[in-house]
Each structure stands twice: as structure tokens, then as C-alpha cells.
Design an enzyme around this catalytic site. Structure first.
Site, PDB file in Angstrom:
ATOM      1  CB  CYS A  37      -1.977 -30.474  -1.763  1.00  0.00           C
ATOM      2  SG  CYS A  37      -3.640 -31.610  -1.297  1.00  0.00           S
TER       3      CYS A  37
ATOM      4  CB  CYS B 129      -2.532 -32.745   1.071  1.00  0.00           C
ATOM      5  SG  CYS B 129      -3.430 -32.287  -0.243  1.00  0.00           S
ATOM      6  CG  ASP B 130       1.507 -33.268   2.122  1.00  0.00           C
ATOM      7  OD1 ASP B 130       0.999 -34.389   2.241  1.00  0.00           O
ATOM      8  OD2 ASP B 130       1.932 -32.638   0.930  1.00  0.00           O
TER       9      ASP B 130
END
Ligand code: NDP
Length: 369
Positions: free
Chosen positions: A148, A151-152
Site C-alpha cells: 500500500c 499508507c506507507d
């Protein structure tokens, strides 16, 4: 143990942000929801709480200015749902029958009759299954390997670094393009010489000067060291069979997701990948009284906050349905619990026996007022 029967107005399946938000809303509306989620199973890699349970820092969930760990966020969601009286059941659902209401859900120990059903079973990222990809301590998952980018990608570990994105679909193009905001360089490694992504997404990635494509190539292994994480990927050209190690500091696997919808196959409308189809105007599926929220019906946004948002929508839709009010269906019609259909243009009500009446305010009553 003898099979127990439970009768519920609202049953929610899934305990990620979507399911727990649906629980918070329907519990506060006094509907005493039952939330069913999968028990912890190391082999099947399931655990209550959904995908955030395997995420570390969550920096983009509103309300946490310093960020929060994924599992801690899910503990808060759960406590909030418990506080308003959500009941929890950790059981594998083996069968659902949505042919009539109440809908019937079977587990090894229970038969659950549900007047409304909210499906929040989520989706799982697909993985390559190669050495180095598993979660720490078995690989570099969480230490340089992610599924992701949203997200990261913004985390310090990936800033100004050389990154690899694996895949050739829209997700891979979107993730590669997004990562160029932070990364020094992004390689897209794809197993063919043609992309599956839509033209517009391809064009964005192909014209981005920070992105370089490596065609006809598979990733055989993610290499690195425990202390510093990923240091490279071992690649194999699928046409020439030649292998080489490409140095990089992060790997994003973007080969698609699998929505968790096998249980509903043949009963609910799905797209070709298996995502549940919902109305554009509500979270209604094709069966009145069955709603879907979160990643199980969203192949595009897939964020905790959008899942929570659609979870809230599902709870409000179920509440509306139980109040005998019309709910928008994927077809554009609105349907009530009694089976009345309001046409897309809102002009006609079709009664369950097929008779039609105009959907206009009663003029006599309006005059008397
Ligand atoms: P897709 O299934 O569309 O693409 C997956 C990609 O990964 C393909 O290029 C496939 O290769 C590759 N792949 C699959 N398995 C492997 C493997 N084992 N090894 C190597 N490569 C592999 O998934 P997406 O997640 O990209 O998209 C899913 C859906 O979501 C699509 O409908 C897409 O349009 C939509 N979407 C829309 C977005 C948007 O509009 N903003 C953003 C993201 C997704 P191959 O091509 O050879 O099969």
C-alpha cells in the site's frame, strides 16, 4: 455444543474500519447489532480487525495528529462499538442464504437470522509468494516491503530512495505515480511488455520522468538485511531467462486485491474481479436489506477513512430500511422493506402486486393543511 439460533435486526460481517463503524452507528441507533468476524487463524492469516492489524504507522487517519499504530486504531474502533452495545461473535460463516428475509447465516455453532445484513468482509492484497516478501521476522514485510503506497509511501524509510513497484494494472500505475512524490526513482517491474492499466493511468506513469519500466520481468526474491531492510530485488527476464539484482530500498507489491466475497457468489451481483456492486447513491446491493461497505465494494479508494465512511452509510441505510423508508438500489430505483419500488424518476410507486400508483403528494391532504 447444540446449535444456537440468534434473531437479529442488524448483522455485520467483518471487523475492519467499515464493519466497526457500521456497528458504532447501528448500536447508537439502538439496533443492537451483532458483528461476526473471523477467529484468529495463523494458517489462514485471519485476525479480527482487518488489514490495519498488519499495518504499522497510520499517519492519514483524521484525528490523530501524531499518527497511530494500525492495531491501536482498531482497538479504539472496537472499544467504541462495544461501548454502545455491539455484540461480537467470532465464528467462521460457512453458508449464507439471502433468498428471503430474514437472511440466514450458518456457522458451526450458530444459525443467525438477520433482518438486515451489512457485509464488510474487506479485501486482501495479493502477494507474489517469493522469498523475502513475508512479514518480519520471516521476510521484509513491514521493513521495506508493502502492498500500500498511500499508507506507507510517505514514511521516512521510503523518502528519497529507489523503489520498485511490481505489477502492470491501474493500482501499480497509481502507486508508482504517487511514490514519485517522495522517492528519488521508481522502477515498475512488469511480467509482460504490455500494461493492463487504463490508457490514462498508463500515460501518466509512462510520461513521469522519475519512473522507469522494466518489461517482461519477474521478481524472484526480495533481498536485504535484518538491520537495514530491503537492499534489492532479484529479477529474471522471462524472455531471456537472465537474472540480475536491482539495488533498491523499498518494494511495493501492486498485483491486485482479492475481495472476500466467495461466500456470496451466485447471490449478490459482483464485478468480474469479485467486488460487490452497490448503488451509487447508497450502500445497497441488488438484494433489498443487504448492504456492503468498505473494501469489499471499493476497488478504487481502499482507505481506512473511506471504509469507515461507507460503514457509516451502511448503518444509516439499514436503519432507514428498518424504518420502512425507501433505500436507493444499484438499478436507480428505491425499494422499501415491504417490496414497494419507486422508479428512478421518482414518479411512480410499483406495489409488490405489480400495481402502479403515482408518487405524488396527496393533493387533498395538502389542501386540508
Ligand atoms: P489488476 O488485476 O487490474 O492488475 C494486476 C496486475 O498485476 C496485472 O498487470 C498483472 O499482470 C499483474 N500480476 C498479477 N499477478 C501477478 C503475479 N503473480 N506476478 C506478477 N504480476 C502479476 O489489479 P489492480 O489492482 O491494478 O486493479 C483492480 C481494479 O481496480 C481494476 O478494475 C482497476 O481499473 C481498478 N483500479 C482503479 C483505480 C482508479 O481508477 N483510480 C486505481 C486502482 C485500481 P498481467 O497484466 O500480466 O495479468
Amino acid at each position: 455444543m447444540a446449535i444456537q439460533t440468534l434473531d437479529k435486526e442488524v448483522v455485520i460481517i467483518g471487523s475492519g474500519p467499515a464493519g466497526l463503524t457500521a456497528a458504532i452507528y447501528s448500536a447508537r441507533a439502538n439496533l443492537k447489532p451483532l458483528l461476526i468476524d473471523a477467529p484468529v487463524d495463523a494458517h489462514k492469516q485471519t485476525a479480527p480487525g482487518g488489514q490495519l492489524m498488519i499495518t504499522t504507522d497510520v499517519e492519514n487517519y483524521p484525528g490523530f495528529s501524531e499518527g497511530i499504530q494500525g492495531p491501536d486504531l482498531m482497538i479504539e474502533f472496537r472499544k467504541q462499538a462495544e461501548r454502545f452495545g455491539t455484540e461480537f461473535l467470532e465464528e467462521w460463516i460457512t453458508e449464507v442464504d439471502l433468498s428471503e428475509r430474514p437472511f440466514i447465516l450458518r456457522t458451526d455453532n450458530y444459525i443467525v437470522n438477520a433482518q438486515t445484513l451489512i457485509i464488510a468482509t474487506g479485501a486482501s492484497a495479493k502477494w507474489l509468494g517469493i522469498p523475502g516478501e513475508a512479514k518480519v521476522p520471516n521476510g521484509f514485510g513491514g521493513n521495506g516491503v508493502s502492498a500500500c503506497a498511500t499508507c506507507d509511501g510517505p514514511l521516512p524509510a521510503f523518502r528519497n530512495k529507489t523503489l520498485v513497484v511490481v505489477g502492470g494494472g491501474d493500482t501499480a500505475m497509481e502507486e508508482a505515480t504517487f511514490l514519485t512524490r517522495y522517492a528519488a526513482k521508481v522502477y515498475v517491474v512488469h511480467r509482460r511488455d504490455k500494461l493492463r492499466a487504463s490508457k490514462i493511468m498508463q500515460d501518466k506513469a509512462l510520461h513521469n520522468e522519475k519512473i522507469e519500466f522494466i518489461w517482461d520481468t519477474g521478481v524472484e526474491e526480495i533481498v536485504g538485511q535484518d538491520d537495514c531492510g530491503v537492499t534489492g530485488v532479484r529479477l529474471r527476464n522471462l524472455k531471456t531467462n537472465k537474472e540480475r539484482v536491482l539495488p533498491c530500498e523499498g518494494v511495493f507489491i501492486a498485483i491486485g486485491h482479492k475481495p472476500n466475497t466467495d461466500l456470496f457468489r451466485g447471490q449478490l451481483d459482483m464485478d468480474e474481479v469479485g467486488y460487490l456492486k452497490t448503488s451509487g447513491h447508497s450502500t445497497a446491493t441488488n438484494i433489498p436489506g443487504v448492504f456492503a461497505c468498505g473494501d469489499v465494494q471499493d476497488s478504487v479508494y481502499r482507505q481506512a477513512v473511506t471504509a469507515a465512511g461507507t460503514g457509516c452509510m451502511s448503518a444509516l441505510d439499514a436503519e432507514r430500511f428498518l424504518d420502512h423508508l425507501p433505500v436507493a438500489m444499484p438499478s436507480g430505483e428505491e425499494v422499501t422493506m415491504e417490496g414497494e419500488h419507486i422508479t428512478q424518476d421518482h414518479r411512480v410507486i410499483i406495489e409488490p402486486d405489480g400495481s402502479m400508483i403515482p408518487n405524488q403528494p396527496d393533493k387533498v391532504l395538502a389542501k386540508e393543511k
